[in-house]
Scaffold this active site. Structure first.
Site, short mmCIF file in Angstrom:
data_model
loop_
_atom_site.label_atom_id
_atom_site.label_comp_id
_atom_site.label_asym_id
_atom_site.label_seq_id
_atom_site.Cartn_x
_atom_site.Cartn_y
_atom_site.Cartn_z
N GLY A 1 12.98 -10.67 4.50
CA GLY A 1 12.00 -9.76 4.33
C GLY A 1 11.79 -8.94 5.58
O GLY A 1 10.65 -8.25 5.85
N GLU B 1 17.34 3.01 -2.61
CA GLU B 1 16.56 1.86 -3.12
C GLU B 1 16.11 1.82 -4.60
O GLU B 1 16.30 0.98 -5.22
CB GLU B 1 15.52 1.43 -2.07
CG GLU B 1 15.14 -0.05 -1.90
CD GLU B 1 15.97 -1.01 -1.22
OE1 GLU B 1 16.20 -1.87 -1.96
OE2 GLU B 1 16.28 -0.93 -0.17
N TYR C 1 7.90 -7.21 -7.97
CA TYR C 1 7.44 -6.31 -7.28
C TYR C 1 7.22 -4.94 -8.35
O TYR C 1 6.16 -4.12 -8.47
CB TYR C 1 8.57 -5.71 -6.26
CG TYR C 1 8.30 -4.90 -5.18
CD1 TYR C 1 7.84 -4.98 -3.96
CD2 TYR C 1 8.59 -3.39 -5.69
CE1 TYR C 1 7.53 -4.05 -3.04
CE2 TYR C 1 8.34 -2.34 -4.76
CZ TYR C 1 7.78 -2.50 -3.56
OH TYR C 1 7.28 -1.69 -2.62
N THR D 1 0.76 -1.16 0.10
CA THR D 1 -0.03 -0.10 0.07
C THR D 1 0.84 1.18 -0.23
O THR D 1 0.32 2.29 -0.36
CB THR D 1 -0.93 0.07 1.21
OG1 THR D 1 -0.24 -0.48 2.30
CG2 THR D 1 -2.25 -0.87 1.01
N ASP D 2 2.17 1.01 0.36
CA ASP D 2 2.90 2.30 0.40
C ASP D 2 3.06 3.16 -0.74
O ASP D 2 2.96 4.44 -0.89
CB ASP D 2 4.35 2.24 1.51
CG ASP D 2 5.18 1.10 0.69
OD1 ASP D 2 4.94 0.34 -0.32
OD2 ASP D 2 6.34 1.10 1.54
N ASP E 1 9.72 0.77 4.78
CA ASP E 1 10.93 0.19 5.45
C ASP E 1 11.80 1.22 6.02
O ASP E 1 12.23 1.12 7.19
CB ASP E 1 11.84 -0.79 4.60
CG ASP E 1 10.72 -2.00 3.78
OD1 ASP E 1 9.48 -1.79 4.21
OD2 ASP E 1 11.15 -2.47 2.83
N SER F 1 16.72 -5.41 5.50
CA SER F 1 18.12 -5.34 5.94
C SER F 1 18.77 -4.26 5.16
O SER F 1 19.63 -3.61 5.74
CB SER F 1 18.96 -6.60 5.93
OG SER F 1 18.81 -7.28 4.58
C1 GLA Z 1 9.01 -4.15 0.28
C2 GLA Z 1 9.24 -2.73 0.01
C3 GLA Z 1 8.05 -1.66 0.91
C4 GLA Z 1 6.71 -2.37 0.71
C5 GLA Z 1 6.85 -3.73 0.88
C6 GLA Z 1 5.44 -4.48 0.73
O1 GLA Z 1 9.33 -4.38 1.83
O2 GLA Z 1 10.41 -2.07 0.26
O3 GLA Z 1 8.41 -0.58 0.47
O4 GLA Z 1 6.16 -1.90 -0.54
O5 GLA Z 1 7.62 -4.25 0.34
O6 GLA Z 1 4.47 -4.09 1.66
#
Ligand code: GLA
Length: 386
Positions: A122, A158, A220, A36-37, A170, A125
């Site tokens: 997940g 990133e 992704y 959702t971010d 994150d 890191s």
């Molecule tokens: C990874 C991405 C985050 C987010 C999640 C899924 O961790 O780095 O920004 O999109 O996946 O919620």
């Protein structure tokens, strides 16, 4: 002083002959609100007690010298020649690049890197590495950047130095964590609030599939594009104010379903429902209804697996075993997907039984031993006092 801090300090002294500043930045969990971010929605992460640790000291040159203990690898670069590379080094390169771009002061430093966040698990890191380095440079050169500015620098790194089009969750979590709390972040305006996770009898337990499917980063980025395609079509229909999925209601999406491909519709529908689940989830947490919250986690997993299609057989297996284990409040896959961990809310009293059961059934099915982490919601990046 913890073993980790002692060993990083000793190592630093041996290699660089001086005393380092030791900083640490944590990995994260996310209770609900996945993918959702980057859709300007809500997330509910917390920082955990697994961290990247850095020993850092100024070296009065223009060169950054890195040594990563976990890989036994060194790498040096000068601040006037920064380009992305493949590997962990790119995160330091990227943060340096965006610090310079933001006008911050950065000069040569020596750095020793260590940590206990499982790579590929997940828990982010890489975000923790960016946060730790950004935090350290901000401190040493007294730049006065806010935690949010550092998080945005980590996200850009990133996006452009590791080519993952991730959102802000994150990096945000690693820099803003607060012990005992999760954070409800509105990614459309970066406003956030702390919500206490006040269930003393329960623990947040992660089960690591020990797989990280290679699809992860390409899929992704594809998900992100599919959501953007949905937004573009809905903008044509509803008008120029539609800038993200945040501006679209479930009713509007349903009414225009036939204008979208089945895949794009399902991706968008998942995101809209996930935001609803998160908002409801925050009310339930505040009302101390963990059982109700757990049901929402199950709905989230279902959606991630069937509608957003970012799960994998290992995650589905672990989630279904956990949700049917008596006493478990909730379970779902966590993070980007295609491997990594499930997140489970479990009474402390049954963790041993749960762990033996999960380990045994997972080993039988996948011929791999899952790692299980009992996490503690912790503070975000900071200096470790010695
Ligand atoms: C990874 C991405 C985050 C987010 C999640 C899924 O961790 O780095 O920004 O999109 O996946 O919620």
């Amino acid at each position: 002083m913890t073993e980790m801090v002692k060993s990083i300090t000793t190592l630093f002294q041996e290699r660089f002959n001086k005393q380092p500043l030791v900083v640490a930045a944590p990995g994260r969990v996310n209770l609900i609100g996945e993918h959702t971010d980057y859709n300007q929605g809500f997330v509910l992460p917390g920082a955990v007690d697994k961290r990247i640790y850095l020993g850092v000291a100024e070296n009065h040159s223009n060169t950054i010298n890195l040594y990563a203990k976990q890989y036994n690898e060194s790498f040096s670069f000068t601040l006037d020649d920064i380009k992305p590379v493949k590997g962990w080094q790119t995160y330091i390169l990227g943060v340096s690049f965006y610090l310079i771009q933001s006008g911050a002061t950065i000069r040569g430093v020596d750095v020793v890197i260590d940590g206990d966040i499982p790579v590929g698990g997940g828990m982010s890191s890489s975000a923790a590495l960016c946060s730790a380095f950004g935090y350290a440079v901000n401190k040493i050169f007294d730049n006065g950047l806010s935690a949010m500015q550092l998080a945005l620098i980590g996200q850009k790194t990133e996006n452009h130095f590791a080519e993952v089009q991730c959102g802000i969750m994150d990096q945000f979590a690693s820099l803003h964590g607060k012990a005992g709390n999760v954070m409800k972040l509105d990614c459309s305006n970066l406003e956030y609030e702390y919500i206490p996770f006040d269930f003393p009898e329960y623990k947040i337990v992660l089960v690591n599939t020990m797989v990280s499917h290679t699809l992860a980063s390409t899929e992704y980025n594809t998900r992100r594009l599919q959501c953007e395609e949905g937004v573009a079509i809905m903008r044509e229909i509803l008008g120029p104010d539609i800038l993200s999925l945040r501006n679209i209601s479930i009713e509007q999406l349903e009414a225009n379903k036939n204008k979208l491909s089945e895949t794009v519709y399902r991706r968008c529908a998942f995101i809209l429902h996930e935001n609803q689940r998160l908002l409801r989830g925050c009310e339930l947490l505040r009302g101390h209804d963990l059982k109700g919250f757990g049901e929402l986690m199950h709905g989230s997993h279902e959606g991630l697996s069937k509608w957003y299609e970012v799960s994998c057989p290992e995650l589905d297996f672990l989630q279904s075993k956990a949700r049917n284990f008596k006493g478990v409040a909730g379970s779902r896959m966590m993070g980007g997907g295609f491997g990594g961990c499930t997140i489970n809310i479990i009474p402390a009293a049954i963790i041993d039984d749960f762990s033996s059961y999960i380990t045994e059934t997972y080993e039988t099915q996948f011929k791999k031993t899952p790692e299980i982490y009992i996490t503690q919601l912790s503070d975000g990046a900071g200096v470790i006092e010695q």
